[in-house]
Enzyme design. Structure first.
Site, short mmCIF file in Angstrom:
data_model
loop_
_atom_site.label_atom_id
_atom_site.label_comp_id
_atom_site.label_asym_id
_atom_site.label_seq_id
_atom_site.Cartn_x
_atom_site.Cartn_y
_atom_site.Cartn_z
N ARG A 198 -20.68 16.69 4.47
CA ARG A 198 -21.68 15.99 5.26
C ARG A 198 -21.07 14.74 5.87
NH1 ARG A 198 -23.98 17.18 0.15
NH2 ARG A 198 -25.68 18.72 0.22
N LYS A 222 -25.16 14.14 -2.50
CA LYS A 222 -26.53 13.72 -2.80
C LYS A 222 -26.68 13.49 -4.30
CE LYS A 222 -28.73 15.99 1.15
NZ LYS A 222 -29.76 16.97 1.58
N HIS A 292 -23.49 18.03 11.34
CA HIS A 292 -24.13 18.98 10.41
C HIS A 292 -23.98 20.40 10.93
CE1 HIS A 292 -26.34 19.01 6.68
NE2 HIS A 292 -27.14 19.95 7.15
N ARG A 295 -20.71 21.56 9.94
CA ARG A 295 -20.79 21.97 8.53
C ARG A 295 -21.34 23.39 8.42
NH1 ARG A 295 -22.00 20.11 3.17
NH2 ARG A 295 -24.04 20.73 2.35
N HIS A 318 -24.35 22.35 -2.59
CA HIS A 318 -25.77 22.72 -2.62
C HIS A 318 -26.24 22.84 -4.06
CE1 HIS A 318 -25.58 24.72 1.62
NE2 HIS A 318 -25.87 23.44 1.68
N TYR A 327 -26.86 30.82 5.26
CA TYR A 327 -25.71 31.12 6.09
C TYR A 327 -25.42 32.62 6.14
CZ TYR A 327 -25.19 26.13 5.64
OH TYR A 327 -25.43 24.77 5.65
#
Length: 346
Positions: A198, A222, A292, A295, A318, A327
């Site tokens: 990110r 995150k 993004h 990404r 994730h 994806y």
């Protein structure tokens, strides 16, 4: 916000957010958004004390959702606001501050499933070829050891001459800072596509996070969760070129250990990185993309190349495999398109 809630309720909200930070590793951005969402909901209903909080029912919350929708919030925003309010009331009940949870039956608005925008592999190659060629040339002599000036002198000259937009690359001519920024932009593009990280993770990287021997980079994602992501030879060359010939031209007292620097020598801002990616896409003649989307492209191309879904999940950071599975849908859509184009009986 129609009316500020009472200090008692503000204190309860602060405790709720503290619990999210400590026990769920919520990010600062999430905490900020949740605070605004919960305060706005309670202020709309004029809740200023625990007694009033205990009288809230699901119809009150549905009325709040209806009024918020009428203000034009996107479904994604409404979903986040609903999750924040529902989490708050569940936590308040768990703490024994109210008898029942009025938000237990509150439904989260459904968000339409939109496939992420991605570049084709050919478009990504076109985009990255420019950065790779620029690095392989050793900046074509534009940045040479012994021909770089410090940030203070370069900064004063830029201010006199009229500073160019930082994201515009100058492959020949320009100030030493311009040429260093060109090397930096090439390295950022290579690393973004090579790792799928990110943009917030990119700007947070320190020099010590790069391991050239293993060709890995340590990033903080995150919830302050760290992971190690591999990168390839083109990204390694670009990073080495930046550290050896580009970064010293921008580094100053405020640089610290930041890997990527802005023109003034401090850690680069996310806004600049986004400008760089958009600018490089325009120059390469590929569809306009964001970091993004780059990404998304990296993840899709890895899956197309045979990577395992769990491996891609780990690489992207994730928390849920369901997020990574998006994806596979993109890859299937691309497969269908190629099938329609190539198969005679499609």
């Amino acid at each position: 916000m129609e009316q500020l809630v009472g200090a008692q309720i503000e204190a309860v909200i602060d405790e709720f957010l503290h619990d999210l930070r400590v026990n769920r590793a919520a990010s600062d951005n999430t905490l900020k958004a949740y605070r605004i969402d919960v305060l706005d909901c309670l202020a709309t209903m004029n809740i200023d004390g625990l007694e009033a909080l205990d009288r809230v029912n699901v119809d009150d919350l549905r009325a709040w959702m209806s009024s918020e929708s009428a203000r034009g919030y996107a479904r994604s925003s409404m979903a986040r606001r609903t999750v924040a309010v529902r989490g708050f009331f569940r936590w308040v009940q768990d703490q024994g501050l109210i008898d029942s949870d009025p938000a237990a039956l509150l439904m989260t608005p459904k968000i339409p499933s939109v496939l992420p925008a991605v570049l084709t592999e050919a478009q990504a190659k076109t985009l990255m070829d420019d950065a790779d060629a620029y690095t392989a040339r050793g900046s074509a002599g534009a940045v040479r050891e012994g021909h770089l000036q410090g940030p203070q002198q370069g900064q004063r000259r830029s201010e006199r001459d009229g500073q160019r937009p930082e994201h515009q690359r100058h492959q020949t001519g320009g100030t030493p800072a311009d040429r260093a920024i060109a090397v930096r932009d090439a390295a950022m593009m290579e690393l973004l596509y090579a790792t799928g990280i990110r943009v917030g993770e990119l700007v947070g990287i320190d020099i010590a996070d790069i391991d050239f021997a293993q060709r890995t980079v340590r990033v903080t994602g995150k919830g302050d969760k760290q992971r190690v992501v591999p990168f390839g030879a083109p990204a390694a060359r670009a990073l080495d070129q930046w550290l050896q010939a580009g970064r010293p031209a921008l580094a100053g007292d405020c640089s610290g250990e930041a890997l990527f620097l802005g023109r003034r020598g401090g850690r680069i801002d996310q806004r600049i990185v986004r400008q760089v990616v958009h600018g490089e896409a325009r120059k390469a003649g590929v569809p306009d993309i964001s970091p993004h989307a780059l990404r998304h492209s990296a993840a899709t191309h890895m899956l197309d190349g045979g990577a395992d879904l769990r491996e891609v999940q780990e690489m992207l950071g994730h928390a849920s495999l369901r997020t990574t599975q998006r994806y596979t849908h993109v890859s299937m859509e691309q497969l269908k398109q190629r099938y329609r184009q190539a198969f005679p009986r499609a």
